[in-house]
Design a protein around this motif. Structure first.
Motif, short mmCIF file in Angstrom:
data_model
loop_
_atom_site.label_atom_id
_atom_site.label_comp_id
_atom_site.label_asym_id
_atom_site.label_seq_id
_atom_site.Cartn_x
_atom_site.Cartn_y
_atom_site.Cartn_z
N PRO A 60 101.99 47.93 61.13
CA PRO A 60 101.58 46.52 61.18
C PRO A 60 101.18 46.09 62.59
CG PRO A 60 103.56 46.78 59.86
CD PRO A 60 103.32 48.09 60.54
N LYS A 63 103.65 43.53 64.48
CA LYS A 63 105.08 43.82 64.50
C LYS A 63 105.62 43.89 65.93
CE LYS A 63 109.18 45.21 63.02
NZ LYS A 63 109.97 45.03 64.23
N HIS A 64 104.82 44.33 66.89
CA HIS A 64 105.29 44.43 68.27
C HIS A 64 105.66 43.07 68.86
CE1 HIS A 64 101.08 43.32 68.90
NE2 HIS A 64 101.46 42.87 70.08
N TYR A 66 107.50 41.01 67.31
CA TYR A 66 108.80 40.70 66.73
C TYR A 66 109.66 41.97 66.69
CZ TYR A 66 105.85 36.86 65.24
OH TYR A 66 104.95 35.82 65.22
N THR A 69 113.08 42.09 64.77
CA THR A 69 113.07 41.85 63.33
C THR A 69 112.95 43.18 62.59
OG1 THR A 69 112.01 39.71 63.66
CG2 THR A 69 111.88 40.67 61.44
N MET A 71 111.87 45.90 60.00
CA MET A 71 110.62 46.03 59.26
C MET A 71 110.77 45.54 57.82
SD MET A 71 107.42 46.97 59.52
CE MET A 71 107.07 48.31 60.66
N TYR A 74 110.29 41.87 58.12
CA TYR A 74 108.95 41.54 58.60
C TYR A 74 107.91 41.63 57.48
CZ TYR A 74 104.66 41.73 61.31
OH TYR A 74 103.41 41.49 61.78
N ILE A 75 107.99 42.67 56.66
CA ILE A 75 106.96 42.86 55.64
C ILE A 75 107.03 41.82 54.52
CG2 ILE A 75 106.64 45.31 56.10
CD1 ILE A 75 108.33 45.85 53.55
N ASP A 86 101.15 39.81 58.33
CA ASP A 86 100.55 40.74 59.28
C ASP A 86 99.08 41.00 58.94
OD1 ASP A 86 101.34 42.88 61.49
OD2 ASP A 86 99.92 43.80 60.09
N LEU A 136 107.27 48.41 68.66
CA LEU A 136 107.70 47.77 67.43
C LEU A 136 109.21 47.56 67.37
CD1 LEU A 136 104.82 48.67 66.71
CD2 LEU A 136 105.67 49.17 64.44
N THR A 137 109.94 48.40 68.07
CA THR A 137 111.40 48.33 68.12
C THR A 137 111.84 48.60 69.55
OG1 THR A 137 111.65 50.67 67.61
CG2 THR A 137 111.65 49.15 65.74
N GLU A 152 110.16 54.59 65.65
CA GLU A 152 109.19 53.61 65.19
C GLU A 152 109.07 53.62 63.67
OE1 GLU A 152 105.52 52.35 67.50
OE2 GLU A 152 104.74 53.85 66.12
#
Length: 161
Positions: A60, A63-64, A66, A69, A71, A74-75, A86, A136-137, A152
């Protein structure tokens, strides 16, 4: 995906699925609809070759922003119109794809602390969890073991023809 494809080839099985690996657009050409054209072209290949399924591992694009959050949460975010929040997930969704599952450990990037300091331009003076720009994380740093680990997540989406 790779292993199943290799095993199927060795067993002389007829393939029925096309899977994307990555679609990367040069930043100078983003926003021109090229990613949508790439996905559409892949779907045409599926149809032309009599395949049944098309899958895509999707990273996504927002995503970076957040990184704390999960995944899985987020989705589920949506726009006021009910579309995926996204933009990259939304592109797939508009092309008749659905999220199959989260692959929470899709990519592992392991290195020592000096490597991660070099890669990120950051300092990691003590063990802990660090936020990395555009990641992303967070990355996990263990100074005592001289280890850094970034895991990731991606999501798998299935396209319907």
């Amino acid at each position: 995906m790779f292993l199943r494809g290799i095993e199927g080839y060795r067993q002389k099985q007829q393939p029925n699925t096309l899977s994307a690996l990555s679609i990367s657009i040069n930043p100078a050409y983003r926003g021109l609809g090229l990613s949508r054209q790439m996905v559409t072209a892949m779907k045409e290949i599926v149809i032309q070759n009599g395949l049944t399924y098309m899958l895509a591992p999707v990273l996504p694009s927002f995503k970076h922003k957040y990184p704390l959050t999960p995944m899985e949460s987020y989705i589920r975010w949506q726009t006021p119109e009910g579309a995926p929040f996204d933009p990259w997930v939304r592109t797939h969704w508009k092309l008749v794809a659905k999220i199959m599952q989260v692959a929470s450990e899709s990519m592992f990037i392991k290195g020592n602390v000096a490597q991660w300091e070099s890669w990120t331009g950051m300092r990691f003076p003590e063990s802990g969890t660090y936020m990395i720009p555009d990641a992303l994380t967070p990355v996990q740093i263990d100074v005592e073991k001289d280890e850094a680990l970034y895991i990731e997540p991606y999501i798998w989406m299935q396209h319907f023809l």
